[in-house]
Scaffold this active site. Structure first.
Site: not given
Length: 931
Positions: A333, A750
């Site tokens: 817009d 990990d």
């Protein structure tokens, strides 16, 4: 607008007031309380209904039913059946934690944006049974007569039957920045919502007063109709969600195929019993299913949303972070998004001089800068006269605010720009109004397009000041002020003035003309009483002073933001309810398009086929005077062209397009709650530049996802290699790694380094790259090669070698390899620890793709180093805590074995740094841009 909606509005706008009242079953005394109660029961409360909310239980359950989550549930069940309850419980715990976190994030975001009903006012004055009373706005019904005044939000779609100087801000519906004049007479203007005697729910009165008849309330209003369009859209499936599902399918197929192969090999090659072979195969499946991927992705996305929140972008769904990075088109817009939604004077044209007042330092303490030198305003008589008229011929006031409240402008944006101009010039508006007290006002109306005020100066002389449209001003003026001297206004003067005005109009600027007249002794009005000052005798023989040229200026930061979008190969398509001339002027000025861009209006769009529109949105195009359905269609056609579309907006008219887009972006400050409810992201500072920052963050998130995917998969090969050794030796070499130890790597060691990779800053040049292709995948050839073919293979050799290293210390090959006991536990622990230390190098190597880790700072990512420290600490706990030794089949290592482990990361890190150096050299030789 659909034909049925246009008919509904015209049926309310065209009939005589008495006929409309008869149709609505009311009269000038209003509804009775009984009638109102019956209608409230029939039509329902005057509220905007949100889409039917799904059960919180269902929403909660959805967070545990993704493809990866289902795979983990099944894995846990299989582990239970295989007699490994610890493994099953651990896998399920990961799923539960991840699902709860995802639900909490969604719930918090929804709670922060669920305020749709706040747009409508709380109370409204209505006429009920010939008495004026105040009721809650929810109780307003069709047929009610109600009153509105400046500052009020309009509570329903209504026909105006009495008004005074009424102007309404309809920008939330149309995108048009200027207030719209409303009268009690029917007139069909240009574009949508243009019936002059109709006001709409959710818009705001900027000036004047009016009485109206409500003919539509709640969801039957235009506001409600558009909100319903947004609610009717299907929930967006984000690209990242599709990609994670694709990745899950890939990894599942790989894991199952490997598991089946190892199951058959264990039976027919090693001659294992079926039960043992099944457990063995399960270990391989567990090794190749990254159980930590889902929580790592979720937490990484959450970190991304937190970083974006600091950069003024609130995301309602975690997966939408990455969608921004893939965006190829932004349908934006204009008003309030690219521009400031605040009219600003930038030129003052006078007969003797043209003042450019765009600079912030133009006015200083009652002086102006003329030819780079300060000049007193009193030495510029024409300018002083224009500023006096602009100050006095003005109904807008300034609320200075109290305490922490900021000053507010109460009135129209056009008059506000004049008040601000006066204040910049050092004029005290209140003092000026006391010096020139107002005697009478001739209000603005759309027929003559003028407003006049009649004041009296300190000597008692009556002065008439007028402002309005240039065409109207030239009709009432016969003189002109030229460098302090009043002279006749010639035809040549008029032609010159109109040419100047046209020049500014072509730039998308608006003009306001000013004139005045002093009632001297020889003026015919001197003998007329003030009450008899009317339009016909007051607005005549005026002295033309000049023009104020104004515009809704672009946001200051928009220029750099647009340049970044261009470098990132992201197109911006302006979609606005404003005029074609203004829209194109702004688009060209800020660099969205060139002057060759085509402008398509809503009326033209109605006559375009989908194929024609799909072609149009591929090129330079601007859409002006569009309706909500148009914005929705434009976004849809861009998507059919294969674009990933972000749609921005702030008004209720933007909501359907926001919902339809791949990612909807609403303005948080000026945006309507309907727009916020429909959007995926809300800008808390209404700054278009924040979108660019969000896109950069989205690209960084995707890059980081690939980094920790590489990191996680990096351990799959060394986890699987011991089982390969077991098979190749037909079971002579016992399994160097147990299933629980594999899970330790995937869910324990990990996890924190992977999260550290999720907060890595973007590498240089990430916004100079085009959006990634839609057919690209997280798991690409480069990751597969590095994870399985290069560093995975190296880590496999190292970890398997570590297993034999410990056995060698214990007397192998002179003695047989143990399959149980202290020696076996020590050997499997060494294999596990070697994998972890290989992952330490992998964590550092994955921080960058091409750049050297030293260039981004070896210690700049503290989360990585914290994760590495936790990795080492966790391995130590598994080695030395008796309970954990029993669960994970681990044992303590000696000082030599620890020394072996600490030697692993350095050469792996330096090897990767060398590879990246070669890549950079190759890039430098074959590209003009090394980045």
């Amino acid at each position: 607008m659909k034909n049925s909606e246009a008919i509904k509005l015209n049926n309310a706008a065209k009939p005589a007031v008495a006929d409309l009242m008869k149709t609505l079953g009311t009269d000038s005394t209003g509804l009775t309380e009984d009638q109102a109660g019956q209608r409230l029961e029939k039509y329902g409360p005057n509220t905007i209904q949100t889409a039917k909310q799904r059960s919180e239980i269902l929403i909660f359950i959805e967070n545990f039913t993704s493809l990866m989550a289902i795979l983990l549930w099944v894995s846990g069940i299989v582990a239970m059946i295989a007699g490994m309850p610890e493994l099953g419980i651990a896998i399920w715990a990961v799923n539960v934690i991840n699902g709860c976190f995802s639900y909490w994030q969604q719930h918090a975001a929804q709670k922060a944006t669920d305020s749709l009903k706040k747009m409508l006012p709380s109370y409204v004055k209505v006429t009920r049974g010939a008495k004026i009373k105040q009721i809650r706005v929810e109780e307003l019904v069709p047929g009610d007569l109600f009153k509105i005044q400046a500052g009020d939000s309009i509570p329903a779609d209504a026909r105006v039957f009495k008004c005074s100087s009424l102007q309404v801000d309809e920008s939330s519906l149309t995108g048009e920045s200027l207030p719209v004049e409303k009268t009690d007479e029917y007139k069909q203007g240009d574009g949508e919502f243009a019936q002059q005697n109709i006001v709409f729910a959710g818009t705001t009165v900027t000036s004047g007063t009016a009485d109206g008849i409500a003919f539509a309330t709640g969801m039957k209003t235009e506001f409600g109709r558009i909100a319903k369009l947004a609610q009717g859209q299907k929930q967006t499936v984000y690209p990242l969600e599709r990609e994670l599902n694709h990745l899950t399918r890939q990894l599942t197929i790989i894991a199952l195929l490997i598991g089946i192969a190892f199951f058959l090999l264990a039976i027919f090659f090693v001659h294992y019993p079926i039960a043992k072979s099944f457990i063995f195969a399960l270990g391989m499946i567990v090794a190749f299913i990254p159980e930590g991927l889902l929580p790592t992705v979720t937490l990484s996305l959450a970190q991304g949303t937190q970083r974006m929140a600091k950069r003024h972008a609130l995301l309602k769904n975690l997966s939408s972070v990455e969608t921004l990075g893939q965006t190829t088109v932004v349908c934006s817009d204009k008003t309030g998004t690219l521009t400031q939604n605040q009219m600003t004077i930038n030129h003052l044209w006078l007969a003797a001089k043209d003042y450019d007042v765009t600079g912030t330092g133009y006015f200083t303490n009652g002086q102006i800068q003329v030819d780079d030198r300060p000049v007193e305003l009193t030495q510029e008589p024409d300018l002083s006269q224009l500023l006096r008229i602009a100050t006095l011929n003005n109904d807008t006031e300034v609320d200075e605010g109290t305490g922490e409240e900021k000053a507010k402008i109460l009135g129209t944006s056009t008059e506000a720009s004049l008040v601000i101009l006066s204040r910049k010039a050092g004029i005290d508006v209140k003092t000026e109004n006391r010096t020139y007290p107002r005697l009478k006002e001739l209000p603005f109306d759309s027929n003559r397009k003028l407003m006049s005020t009649i004041t009296k100066n300190q000597t008692g002389q009556v002065i008439i000041d007028t402002k309005g449209a240039l065409s109207s001003e030239l009709l009432i003026c016969d003189r002109i002020l030229d460098n302090g001297i009043v002279r006749p206004l010639t035809d040549a003067d008029k032609q010159h003035i109109m040419a100047v005005n046209e020049k500014y109009a072509k730039q998308g600027l608006r003009s306001l003309a000013f004139s005045y007249r002093e009632v001297d002794q020889d003026d015919p009005l001197i003998h007329v009483s003030l009450d008899n000052f009317q339009i016909g005798n007051a607005e005549t023989h005026m002295i033309f002073v000049g023009l104020a040229i104004m515009s809704d200026p672009p946001r200051p930061e928009i220029f750099d933001a647009v340049k970044k979008c261009r470098r990132a190969r992201i197109r911006i398509i302006m979609v606005t309810g404003d005029s074609p001339i203004t829209a194109k002027s702004i688009a060209v000025r800020i660099g969205i398009t060139s002057d060759k861009a085509s402008v398509i209006t809503g009326d033209q769009l109605d006559n375009m086929s989908d194929d024609a529109l799909r072609q149009a949105v591929k090129g330079e195009v601007i859409f002006a005077r569009v309706a909500p359905e148009h914005k929705f269609r434009i976004v849809s056609m861009c998507q059919k062209n294969g674009e990933i579309v972000a749609s921005t907006g702030d008004g209720v008219n933007d909501a359907p397009a926001l919902k339809r887009a791949d990612i909807g972006i609403a303005m948080g400050v000026t945006g309507t709650d309907v727009a916020k409810d429909a959007a995926d992201m809300i800008l808390t500072d209404d700054n278009f530049a924040s979108i660019v920052s969000a896109i950069e963050e989205g690209r960084t998130v995707y890059s980081n996802l690939q980094k920790f995917l590489l990191y996680i998969l990096n351990s799959n090969m060394p986890e699987a290699a011991p089982s390969v050794v077991f098979l190749l030796t037909r079971g002579l070499v016992p399994l160097p790694l147990t299933v629980m130890q594999i899970l330790t790597v995937d869910l324990g060691t990990d996890l924190l380094p992977a999260l550290g990779l999720g907060i890595e800053k973007s590498e240089p040049g990430i916004m100079n790259q085009p959006p990634r292709p839609q057919d690209s995948h997280l798991l690409n050839k480069s990751i597969i090669w590095k994870a399985f073919g290069l560093y995975g293979l190296i880590a496999s050799i190292i970890s398997t070698g570590a297993y034999f290293f410990v056995n060698h210390e214990n007397g192998w090959p002179n003695i047989s390899l143990a399959s149980s006991g202290v020696g076996y536990a020590e050997a499997t622990t060494m294999t596990l620890a070697a994998i972890v230390f290989c992952q330490i190098a992998a964590a550092m190597n994955c921080r960058t793709q091409i750049s050297s880790v030293f260039s981004v700072g070896l210690f700049s990512n503290r989360r990585i180093w914290l994760g590495i420290g936790v990795e080492i600490g966790l391995i130590a706990l598994l080695m030395y805590v008796p309970f954990l030794q029993t669960v994970f089949n681990t044992g303590p290592l000696n000082i030599i074995e620890w020394g072996f482990l600490f030697c692993i990361p350095v050469p792996l890190f330096l090897l990767e740094e060398g590879r990246k150096w070669l890549l950079r050299r190759y890039s430098t030789r074959h590209s003009n841009d090394p980045s």
